[in-house]
Design a protein around this motif. Structure first.
Motif, PDB file in Angstrom:
ATOM      1  N   GLY A 153      47.973  63.259  37.425  1.00 44.06           N
ATOM      2  CA  GLY A 153      46.986  63.803  36.547  1.00 44.06           C
ATOM      3  C   GLY A 153      45.627  64.243  36.974  1.00 44.06           C
ATOM      4  O   GLY A 153      44.772  64.208  36.135  1.00 44.06           O
ATOM      5  N   THR A 154      45.355  64.687  38.159  1.00 45.77           N
ATOM      6  CA  THR A 154      44.052  65.251  38.443  1.00 45.77           C
ATOM      7  C   THR A 154      44.225  66.649  39.005  1.00 45.77           C
ATOM      8  O   THR A 154      45.234  66.977  39.612  1.00 45.77           O
ATOM      9  CB  THR A 154      43.278  64.385  39.460  1.00 45.77           C
ATOM     10  N   GLY A 155      43.229  67.500  38.793  1.00 45.15           N
ATOM     11  CA  GLY A 155      43.252  68.831  39.366  1.00 45.15           C
ATOM     12  C   GLY A 155      43.904  69.888  38.489  1.00 45.15           C
ATOM     13  O   GLY A 155      43.972  71.038  38.864  1.00 45.15           O
ATOM     14  N   TYR A 156      44.414  69.517  37.346  1.00 46.72           N
ATOM     15  CA  TYR A 156      44.949  70.489  36.410  1.00 46.72           C
ATOM     16  C   TYR A 156      44.740  69.973  34.993  1.00 46.72           C
ATOM     17  O   TYR A 156      44.491  68.802  34.774  1.00 46.72           O
ATOM     18  CB  TYR A 156      46.426  70.803  36.674  1.00 46.72           C
ATOM     19  N   THR A 157      44.851  70.856  34.041  1.00 43.61           N
ATOM     20  CA  THR A 157      44.676  70.478  32.647  1.00 43.61           C
ATOM     21  C   THR A 157      46.009  70.003  32.092  1.00 43.61           C
ATOM     22  O   THR A 157      46.997  70.723  32.138  1.00 43.61           O
ATOM     23  CB  THR A 157      44.168  71.671  31.821  1.00 43.61           C
ATOM     24  N   ARG A 158      46.023  68.803  31.597  1.00 39.44           N
ATOM     25  CA  ARG A 158      47.238  68.269  31.001  1.00 39.44           C
ATOM     26  C   ARG A 158      47.413  68.840  29.600  1.00 39.44           C
ATOM     27  O   ARG A 158      46.476  68.846  28.815  1.00 39.44           O
ATOM     28  CB  ARG A 158      47.165  66.764  30.922  1.00 39.44           C
ATOM     29  N   PRO A 159      48.601  69.290  29.265  1.00 41.52           N
ATOM     30  CA  PRO A 159      48.834  69.816  27.921  1.00 41.52           C
ATOM     31  C   PRO A 159      48.847  68.689  26.901  1.00 41.52           C
ATOM     32  O   PRO A 159      49.357  67.607  27.173  1.00 41.52           O
ATOM     33  CB  PRO A 159      50.216  70.464  28.041  1.00 41.52           C
ATOM     34  N   THR A 160      48.279  68.933  25.734  1.00 33.38           N
ATOM     35  CA  THR A 160      48.272  67.895  24.711  1.00 33.38           C
ATOM     36  C   THR A 160      48.968  68.314  23.419  1.00 33.38           C
ATOM     37  O   THR A 160      49.347  67.465  22.628  1.00 33.38           O
ATOM     38  CB  THR A 160      46.831  67.470  24.368  1.00 33.38           C
ATOM     39  N   ASN A 161      49.154  69.625  23.195  1.00 29.33           N
ATOM     40  CA  ASN A 161      49.750  70.075  21.938  1.00 29.33           C
ATOM     41  C   ASN A 161      51.018  70.907  22.107  1.00 29.33           C
ATOM     42  O   ASN A 161      51.776  71.059  21.163  1.00 29.33           O
ATOM     43  CB  ASN A 161      48.731  70.877  21.129  1.00 29.33           C
ATOM     44  N   GLU A 162      51.216  71.476  23.285  1.00 26.09           N
ATOM     45  CA  GLU A 162      52.413  72.266  23.565  1.00 26.09           C
ATOM     46  C   GLU A 162      52.804  72.050  25.020  1.00 26.09           C
ATOM     47  O   GLU A 162      51.943  71.940  25.884  1.00 26.09           O
ATOM     48  CB  GLU A 162      52.168  73.753  23.355  1.00 26.09           C
ATOM     49  N   LEU A 163      54.107  72.042  25.277  1.00 28.57           N
ATOM     50  CA  LEU A 163      54.577  71.797  26.629  1.00 28.57           C
ATOM     51  C   LEU A 163      56.041  72.186  26.732  1.00 28.57           C
ATOM     52  O   LEU A 163      56.821  71.942  25.811  1.00 28.57           O
ATOM     53  CB  LEU A 163      54.442  70.301  26.953  1.00 28.57           C
TER      54      LEU A 163
END
Length: 135
Positions: A3-13
């Motif tokens: 989990g570092t260096g990118y944006t984790r998706p929270t609503n779509e994946l």
């Protein structure tokens, strides 16, 4: 893909992998990950596409209680997708929706990662949401 260096998706994946399973995990609450980003210690938070309990493929978000799952015993090549969006967790095999679970909360994360299953020959990873017609 920890989990570092990118944006984790929270609503779509959408995650996907070509899989050829050499050996299914044994039954008895065992699970082998295909692709995901989750808390390894508690096996919650994040998401995971995995083989579970000897004959099930499942995709879960936020916690393993929020999952779409279907029976899977084939050892040939197949393209498997887990998709989350529009209030639904779904699992697709070779472009056919196999299972859904209604869920609309945001995906929560803690630090951790989950790597490829040792019984797989190759894994590909897509870190974006695909429209249904592309799955």
């Amino acid at each position: 893909m920890a989990g570092t260096g990118y944006t984790r998706p929270t609503n779509e994946l959408t995650v996907g992998a070509w899989i050829k399973v050499k050996n299914m995990p044994s039954s008895g609450n065992n699970h082998d990950g295909i692709v995901g980003d989750k808390d390894l210690a508690g096996l919650t938070r994040g998401y995971s596409l995995d083989l579970y309990n000897g004959n099930t493929i499942r995709f879960w978000v936020d916690s393993w209680g929020y999952s779409a799952q279907t029976t899977y015993t084939d050892t040939g090549w197949h393209y498997v997708n887990g998709r989350y969006g529009n209030g639904e967790v779904s699992i697709w095999i070779d472009g056919i929706k196999k299972a859904t679970y209604a869920y609309s909360n945001s995906i929560n994360f803690t630090e951790g990662s989950y790597g490829p299953l040792t019984g797989l020959e190759t894994v590909s990873y897509t870190h974006l949401t695909l429209p249904t017609k592309r799955i």
